[in-house]
Design an enzyme around this catalytic site. Structure first.
Site, PDB file in Angstrom:
ATOM      1  N   HIS A 182      -1.362  -5.104  -2.276  1.00 14.21           N
ATOM      2  CA  HIS A 182      -2.347  -4.027  -2.217  1.00 14.21           C
ATOM      3  C   HIS A 182      -2.289  -3.252  -3.510  1.00 14.21           C
ATOM      4  CE1 HIS A 182       1.146  -1.704  -0.722  1.00 14.21           C
ATOM      5  NE2 HIS A 182       0.467  -0.585  -0.959  1.00 14.21           N
ATOM      6  N   ASP A 187       4.125   2.601   3.229  1.00 18.29           N
ATOM      7  CA  ASP A 187       4.175   1.148   2.995  1.00 18.29           C
ATOM      8  C   ASP A 187       5.357   0.527   3.736  1.00 18.29           C
ATOM      9  OD1 ASP A 187       1.951   1.151   1.335  1.00 18.29           O
ATOM     10  OD2 ASP A 187       3.149   1.434  -0.480  1.00 18.29           O
ATOM     11  N   GLU A 192      -8.124   1.348  -2.033  1.00 22.06           N
ATOM     12  CA  GLU A 192      -7.086   0.326  -2.094  1.00 22.06           C
ATOM     13  C   GLU A 192      -7.676  -1.025  -1.703  1.00 22.06           C
ATOM     14  OE1 GLU A 192      -3.430   0.982  -0.067  1.00 22.06           O
ATOM     15  OE2 GLU A 192      -3.059   2.914  -1.021  1.00 22.06           O
ATOM     16  N   HIS A 239      -2.617   0.572  -5.684  1.00 26.13           N
ATOM     17  CA  HIS A 239      -2.420   2.026  -5.644  1.00 26.13           C
ATOM     18  C   HIS A 239      -3.337   2.664  -6.679  1.00 26.13           C
ATOM     19  CE1 HIS A 239       1.851   2.297  -3.653  1.00 26.13           C
ATOM     20  NE2 HIS A 239       0.904   1.893  -2.827  1.00 26.13           N
TER      21      HIS A 239
HETATM   22 ZN   LIG Z   1       0.947   1.417  -0.823  1.00 27.37          ZN
END
Ligand SMILES: [Zn+2]
Length: 154
Positions: free
Chosen positions: A94, A107, A34, A96
């Site tokens: 971010h 999250d 990530e 995935h």
């Molecule tokens: Zn996430």
């Protein structure tokens, strides 16, 4: 007589093409891990406008495929440098890797900036796919929630 209403999100994230591409490219570069970073710009109650982005190192070494964490010292530095340019933190992003661009319970649990945008890009087999944004609503831990918001790329 019944009427159909199209329910649209009140919330919107405005982002320039170059910043939008930068956060998606970041997710491709760190794949299969990530990526994470900060969105800076201006916000009023309903619209957040991104005018720059800052990459962060993912400090989660235990599980970088499906976790991210931004070093608080790095965040303070980014916030200070942004303020010098007249920008505030308006959100976070971010990626995935090989997962949908939908927020996870983790999250939500780790999101603490109310009124900010949380942008997630799914990266499928190394290529950026969908980018979605969610506003963290509420005012404290027990009533916080993510609400879908529009992403306007200009
Ligand atoms: Zn996430």
């Amino acid at each position: 007589m019944l009427c159909d209403f199209v329910v649209r999100s009140l919330f919107m994230l405005k982002i320039r093409q170059k910043d939008y591409e930068a956060i998606r490219r970041h997710g491709e570069e760190t794949y299969p891990h990530e990526c994470c970073g900060v969105l800076l710009g201006q916000m009023d109650s309903e619209i957040r406008e991104v005018t720059s982005t800052a990459r962060c190192g993912n400090t989660r070494t235990d599980s970088p495929q499906n976790r991210y964490h931004i070093d608080p010292r790095e965040l303070i530095r980014i916030q200070r440098e942004g303020r010098e340019r007249g920008e505030d933190i308006v959100g976070f992003y971010h990626s995935h890797p090989d997962h949908p661009a939908q927020w996870s319970q983790t999250d939500l649990g780790e999101a603490h900036w109310f009124g900010c945008s949380y942008v997630i890009t799914s990266v499928a087999a190394g290529k950026a796919a969908t980018t979605n944004s969610f506003e963290l609503t509420g005012s404290e831990e027990k009533d916080k929630a993510f609400v879908d918001e529009q992403v306007a790329v200009e």
